[in-house]
Design a protein around this motif. Structure first.
Motif, PDB file in Angstrom:
ATOM      1  N   SER A 332      41.491 -35.988   3.974  1.00 52.77           N
ATOM      2  CA  SER A 332      40.072 -35.752   3.656  1.00 52.77           C
ATOM      3  C   SER A 332      39.459 -34.692   4.558  1.00 52.77           C
ATOM      4  O   SER A 332      38.566 -33.952   4.145  1.00 52.77           O
ATOM      5  CB  SER A 332      39.288 -37.058   3.758  1.00 52.77           C
ATOM      6  OG  SER A 332      39.150 -37.472   5.111  1.00 52.77           O
ATOM      7  N   THR A 333      39.931 -34.600   5.804  1.00 51.37           N
ATOM      8  CA  THR A 333      39.372 -33.601   6.726  1.00 51.37           C
ATOM      9  C   THR A 333      39.830 -32.191   6.370  1.00 51.37           C
ATOM     10  O   THR A 333      39.275 -31.212   6.884  1.00 51.37           O
ATOM     11  CB  THR A 333      39.801 -33.904   8.174  1.00 51.37           C
ATOM     12  OG1 THR A 333      41.225 -33.826   8.283  1.00 51.37           O
ATOM     13  CG2 THR A 333      39.328 -35.284   8.593  1.00 51.37           C
ATOM     14  N   LYS A 334      40.828 -32.081   5.500  1.00 52.33           N
ATOM     15  CA  LYS A 334      41.344 -30.763   5.103  1.00 52.33           C
ATOM     16  C   LYS A 334      40.980 -30.390   3.669  1.00 52.33           C
ATOM     17  O   LYS A 334      41.245 -29.278   3.227  1.00 52.33           O
ATOM     18  CB  LYS A 334      42.872 -30.731   5.268  1.00 52.33           C
ATOM     19  CG  LYS A 334      43.356 -30.971   6.692  1.00 52.33           C
ATOM     20  CD  LYS A 334      44.870 -30.983   6.745  1.00 52.33           C
ATOM     21  CE  LYS A 334      45.390 -31.105   8.168  1.00 52.33           C
ATOM     22  NZ  LYS A 334      45.046 -32.400   8.787  1.00 52.33           N
ATOM     23  N   MET A 335      40.395 -31.328   2.925  1.00 55.19           N
ATOM     24  CA  MET A 335      40.055 -31.066   1.526  1.00 55.19           C
ATOM     25  C   MET A 335      38.815 -30.182   1.419  1.00 55.19           C
ATOM     26  O   MET A 335      37.966 -30.181   2.296  1.00 55.19           O
ATOM     27  CB  MET A 335      39.791 -32.379   0.781  1.00 55.19           C
ATOM     28  CG  MET A 335      41.016 -33.251   0.578  1.00 55.19           C
ATOM     29  SD  MET A 335      40.717 -34.587  -0.609  1.00 55.19           S
ATOM     30  CE  MET A 335      39.222 -35.328   0.024  1.00 55.19           C
ATOM     31  N   GLU A 336      38.717 -29.481   0.315  1.00 56.56           N
ATOM     32  CA  GLU A 336      37.521 -28.693   0.020  1.00 56.56           C
ATOM     33  C   GLU A 336      36.537 -29.474  -0.842  1.00 56.56           C
ATOM     34  O   GLU A 336      35.326 -29.306  -0.715  1.00 56.56           O
ATOM     35  CB  GLU A 336      37.909 -27.389  -0.690  1.00 56.56           C
ATOM     36  CG  GLU A 336      38.728 -26.439   0.168  1.00 56.56           C
ATOM     37  CD  GLU A 336      39.067 -25.152  -0.559  1.00 56.56           C
ATOM     38  OE1 GLU A 336      38.640 -25.008  -1.724  1.00 56.56           O
ATOM     39  OE2 GLU A 336      39.742 -24.296   0.037  1.00 56.56           O
ATOM     40  N   ILE A 337      37.082 -30.319  -1.746  1.00 56.25           N
ATOM     41  CA  ILE A 337      36.237 -31.059  -2.689  1.00 56.25           C
ATOM     42  C   ILE A 337      36.742 -32.482  -2.825  1.00 56.25           C
ATOM     43  O   ILE A 337      37.948 -32.725  -2.874  1.00 56.25           O
ATOM     44  CB  ILE A 337      36.240 -30.372  -4.078  1.00 56.25           C
ATOM     45  CG1 ILE A 337      35.613 -28.977  -3.996  1.00 56.25           C
ATOM     46  CG2 ILE A 337      35.485 -31.211  -5.102  1.00 56.25           C
ATOM     47  CD1 ILE A 337      35.669 -28.202  -5.296  1.00 56.25           C
ATOM     48  N   TYR A 338      35.810 -33.421  -2.878  1.00 60.59           N
ATOM     49  CA  TYR A 338      36.141 -34.790  -3.231  1.00 60.59           C
ATOM     50  C   TYR A 338      35.527 -35.072  -4.599  1.00 60.59           C
ATOM     51  O   TYR A 338      34.326 -34.870  -4.821  1.00 60.59           O
ATOM     52  CB  TYR A 338      35.599 -35.782  -2.200  1.00 60.59           C
ATOM     53  CG  TYR A 338      35.656 -37.220  -2.677  1.00 60.59           C
ATOM     54  CD1 TYR A 338      36.883 -37.857  -2.833  1.00 60.59           C
ATOM     55  CD2 TYR A 338      34.492 -37.931  -3.010  1.00 60.59           C
ATOM     56  CE1 TYR A 338      36.961 -39.167  -3.290  1.00 60.59           C
ATOM     57  CE2 TYR A 338      34.563 -39.234  -3.459  1.00 60.59           C
ATOM     58  CZ  TYR A 338      35.804 -39.845  -3.600  1.00 60.59           C
ATOM     59  OH  TYR A 338      35.880 -41.132  -4.065  1.00 60.59           O
ATOM     60  N   ASP A 339      36.344 -35.549  -5.520  1.00 59.81           N
ATOM     61  CA  ASP A 339      35.868 -35.878  -6.863  1.00 59.81           C
ATOM     62  C   ASP A 339      35.286 -37.279  -6.860  1.00 59.81           C
ATOM     63  O   ASP A 339      36.030 -38.269  -6.849  1.00 59.81           O
ATOM     64  CB  ASP A 339      37.007 -35.775  -7.883  1.00 59.81           C
ATOM     65  CG  ASP A 339      37.432 -34.333  -8.111  1.00 59.81           C
ATOM     66  OD1 ASP A 339      36.540 -33.473  -8.157  1.00 59.81           O
ATOM     67  OD2 ASP A 339      38.643 -34.082  -8.235  1.00 59.81           O
ATOM     68  N   GLY A 340      33.965 -37.356  -6.875  1.00 57.07           N
ATOM     69  CA  GLY A 340      33.298 -38.643  -6.840  1.00 57.07           C
ATOM     70  C   GLY A 340      33.009 -39.191  -8.220  1.00 57.07           C
ATOM     71  O   GLY A 340      33.359 -38.598  -9.250  1.00 57.07           O
ATOM     72  N   ALA A 341      32.330 -40.341  -8.247  1.00 58.35           N
ATOM     73  CA  ALA A 341      32.044 -40.999  -9.518  1.00 58.35           C
ATOM     74  C   ALA A 341      31.058 -40.205 -10.362  1.00 58.35           C
ATOM     75  O   ALA A 341      31.144 -40.193 -11.586  1.00 58.35           O
ATOM     76  CB  ALA A 341      31.489 -42.395  -9.257  1.00 58.35           C
ATOM     77  N   ASP A 342      30.098 -39.538  -9.715  1.00 61.27           N
ATOM     78  CA  ASP A 342      29.064 -38.816 -10.476  1.00 61.27           C
ATOM     79  C   ASP A 342      29.159 -37.306 -10.265  1.00 61.27           C
ATOM     80  O   ASP A 342      28.174 -36.596 -10.439  1.00 61.27           O
ATOM     81  CB  ASP A 342      27.681 -39.317 -10.063  1.00 61.27           C
ATOM     82  CG  ASP A 342      27.378 -39.028  -8.605  1.00 61.27           C
ATOM     83  OD1 ASP A 342      28.341 -38.900  -7.825  1.00 61.27           O
ATOM     84  OD2 ASP A 342      26.184 -38.914  -8.245  1.00 61.27           O
ATOM     85  N   GLY A 343      30.329 -36.815  -9.851  1.00 53.27           N
ATOM     86  CA  GLY A 343      30.486 -35.369  -9.685  1.00 53.27           C
ATOM     87  C   GLY A 343      31.299 -35.029  -8.447  1.00 53.27           C
ATOM     88  O   GLY A 343      31.913 -35.886  -7.812  1.00 53.27           O
ATOM     89  N   HIS A 344      31.296 -33.744  -8.106  1.00 52.50           N
ATOM     90  CA  HIS A 344      32.070 -33.258  -6.974  1.00 52.50           C
ATOM     91  C   HIS A 344      31.242 -33.299  -5.686  1.00 52.50           C
ATOM     92  O   HIS A 344      30.033 -33.048  -5.694  1.00 52.50           O
ATOM     93  CB  HIS A 344      32.522 -31.811  -7.208  1.00 52.50           C
ATOM     94  CG  HIS A 344      33.369 -31.652  -8.429  1.00 52.50           C
ATOM     95  ND1 HIS A 344      34.445 -32.447  -8.701  1.00 52.50           N
ATOM     96  CD2 HIS A 344      33.280 -30.765  -9.455  1.00 52.50           C
ATOM     97  CE1 HIS A 344      35.003 -32.064  -9.825  1.00 52.50           C
ATOM     98  NE2 HIS A 344      34.312 -31.064 -10.315  1.00 52.50           N
ATOM     99  N   TYR A 345      31.908 -33.607  -4.581  1.00 50.91           N
ATOM    100  CA  TYR A 345      31.305 -33.507  -3.261  1.00 50.91           C
ATOM    101  C   TYR A 345      32.044 -32.414  -2.501  1.00 50.91           C
ATOM    102  O   TYR A 345      33.261 -32.503  -2.294  1.00 50.91           O
ATOM    103  CB  TYR A 345      31.441 -34.829  -2.479  1.00 50.91           C
ATOM    104  CG  TYR A 345      30.759 -36.006  -3.116  1.00 50.91           C
ATOM    105  CD1 TYR A 345      29.378 -36.115  -3.125  1.00 50.91           C
ATOM    106  CD2 TYR A 345      31.507 -37.034  -3.686  1.00 50.91           C
ATOM    107  CE1 TYR A 345      28.754 -37.217  -3.692  1.00 50.91           C
ATOM    108  CE2 TYR A 345      30.892 -38.126  -4.257  1.00 50.91           C
ATOM    109  CZ  TYR A 345      29.512 -38.212  -4.264  1.00 50.91           C
ATOM    110  OH  TYR A 345      28.901 -39.293  -4.834  1.00 50.91           O
ATOM    111  N   ARG A 346      31.329 -31.398  -2.080  1.00 50.36           N
ATOM    112  CA  ARG A 346      31.953 -30.336  -1.289  1.00 50.36           C
ATOM    113  C   ARG A 346      31.972 -30.730   0.181  1.00 50.36           C
ATOM    114  O   ARG A 346      30.962 -31.169   0.733  1.00 50.36           O
ATOM    115  CB  ARG A 346      31.215 -29.012  -1.480  1.00 50.36           C
ATOM    116  CG  ARG A 346      31.418 -28.417  -2.864  1.00 50.36           C
ATOM    117  CD  ARG A 346      30.903 -26.988  -2.933  1.00 50.36           C
ATOM    118  NE  ARG A 346      31.265 -26.365  -4.182  1.00 50.36           N
ATOM    119  CZ  ARG A 346      32.407 -25.743  -4.420  1.00 50.36           C
ATOM    120  NH1 ARG A 346      33.304 -25.677  -3.462  1.00 50.36           N
ATOM    121  NH2 ARG A 346      32.658 -25.194  -5.591  1.00 50.36           N
ATOM    122  N   MET A 347      33.139 -30.555   0.815  1.00 47.29           N
ATOM    123  CA  MET A 347      33.324 -31.049   2.183  1.00 47.29           C
ATOM    124  C   MET A 347      32.824 -30.067   3.234  1.00 47.29           C
ATOM    125  O   MET A 347      32.335 -30.475   4.278  1.00 47.29           O
ATOM    126  CB  MET A 347      34.805 -31.354   2.433  1.00 47.29           C
ATOM    127  CG  MET A 347      35.440 -32.231   1.367  1.00 47.29           C
ATOM    128  SD  MET A 347      34.703 -33.869   1.243  1.00 47.29           S
ATOM    129  CE  MET A 347      35.428 -34.659   2.660  1.00 47.29           C
TER     130      MET A 347
END
Length: 424
Positions: A332-347
């Protein structure tokens, strides 16, 4: 165990079907096995993909010999074999890349005074050259496949994939292909080593041992086959589970007053100073095929003085094991985006936070990379909490230094509150 496997048979109109306990390329051991079956009154008749069909008859001692050819024999050639005392028993053809490989099985009475089917071991070794090359090619191709899939799964250049495998379980088929590839590698290597063993014996001038012990080799083959069946069953169960979870991937409820997972509420963060219209939002909940429980809380409100939008989104992930949580958090500390339930979260660009309140903490300052949100990532034991905070009253943070100050101020307030939640 081998006796139990051989007991898995089906009798039909004078025929007995047995599960094929080895590759046909293991010539000497298969010849020995066929001869032992004949002494029990079972004579090789034909093959299917997984089975050998035997015809029932009076038990007798019978010699079996196998011939490996790259083409089918003509009627005249079969008649020549027959006139030499070797009677055609069965044929199995394997599809090849350029040419097929034909396994011919011939039989004769043990007491018949006929010469061996192959009297020149060097010449018989040449007949196995194509089969040897085929297994060698299969070993090489399987190695390439394994290298590609293994790189795709393990490489640090794909943290999003590692996170999905460990947390959401959305792409576990790659793990299946690694395991399946390893089994195929073992099987191909086993076949190649068998042919190599036979060719070395033949080129050394020795005839094959037609009474070779086959039981140990059969047990190894059975173990590999059972593992394939278990993998296929695991994949089927996984696919069914995914279908069930995809029918209702998230359970969504209105914003609750209390929750049973670690999260800092927007009202807590502002000590009740929000606008009178209060906080709105929703809660998303689901289980994943990886055994993780994911809760996502999305809260929105207006700041009382500036009447500007505030958002606090929290993703709480509880994994089955601490080591999977450690690996997932690292990804997670290396990801650019997390795909959440209601859309994308940019890290954004996260950096470690020095703290003894939790096991690990990373944070990112607001910037264009993360849509001007403060991102706080926390792991404690097997629990991961990702917090995304947006405050429109502070503008777009064009100055990186100002953005870092705002990040540190938010982290200093959020982290102790969240650590207390995790401890409770």
């Amino acid at each position: 165990m081998l006796d139990r496997i051989e007991a898995w048979e089906k009798e039909e109109d004078g025929y007995v079907r047995k599960w094929k306990p080895d590759d046909l390329c293991d010539l000497d051991r298969n010849e020995s096995w066929f001869s032992d079956m004949a002494e029990k009154g079972l004579f090789v008749d034909h093959f299917t993909r997984w089975s050998v069909w035997f015809k029932r008859g009076a038990p007798q001692k019978t010699r079996y010999r196998m011939d490996v050819l790259s083409r089918a024999l003509t009627e005249d050639e079969l008649a020549l074999y027959d006139s030499s005392g070797w009677h055609f028993a069965a044929l199995h053809t394997e599809q090849g890349f350029r040419k097929d490989i034909c396994y011919y099985i011939f039989q004769t009475d043990e007491n018949a005074g006929v010469p061996e089917l192959h009297t020149d071991p060097v010449e018989q070794a040449k007949s196995l050259k194509r089969l040897h090359g085929r297994f060698r090619r299969d070993v090489f191709l399987t190695l390439v496949l394994l290298a590609v899939v293994f790189w795709d799964v393990i490489t640090t250049g794909r943290p999003d994939l590692r996170f999905e495998l460990l947390v959401t379980g959305e792409k576990p088929v790659r793990i299946y292909w690694v395991l399946f590839g390893l089994l195929e590698m073992v099987n191909s290597l086993r076949g190649w080593l068998n042919i190599r063993r036979l060719r070395r014996r033949l080129t050394g001038g020795e005839l094959l041992d037609h009474h070779a012990d086959y039981r140990r080799a059969h047990r190894q083959y059975v173990v590999l086959s059972v593992l394939r069946i278990l993998l296929a069953g695991w994949l089927l169960a996984l696919m069914v589970t995914r279908v069930i979870l995809q029918i209702a991937p998230y359970h969504i409820i209105p914003l609750p007053e209390t929750v049973d997972f670690p999260v800092v509420r927007l009202e807590e963060f502002y000590d009740g100073t929000l606008a009178e219209n209060g906080v709105s939002g929703e809660l998303y909940h689901k289980w994943t095929t990886a055994g993780a429980e994911i809760d996502e809380l999305k809260e929105r409100a207006n700041e009382a003085e500036a009447d500007s939008i505030l958002e606090l989104r929290t993703v709480s992930i509880r994994l089955p094991f601490v080591w999977t949580a450690e690996q997932a958090f690292d990804a997670s500390t290396k990801m650019e985006i997390y795909d959440g339930a209601d859309g994308h979260y940019r890290m954004g660009k996260t950096a470690p936070v020095e703290t003894n309140l939790v096991d690990e903490a990373w944070a990112a300052a607001p910037s264009e990379d993360n849509w001007n949100q403060v991102v706080l990532l926390v792991r404690d034991g097997r629990q991961i909490v990702m917090t995304f905070y947006l405050d429109r009253t502070n503008g777009d943070f064009d100055d990186p230094a100002e953005a870092e100050v705002f990040r540190d101020r938010c982290t200093e307030r959020l982290l102790p509150m969240l650590a207390q939640k995790l401890e409770d």
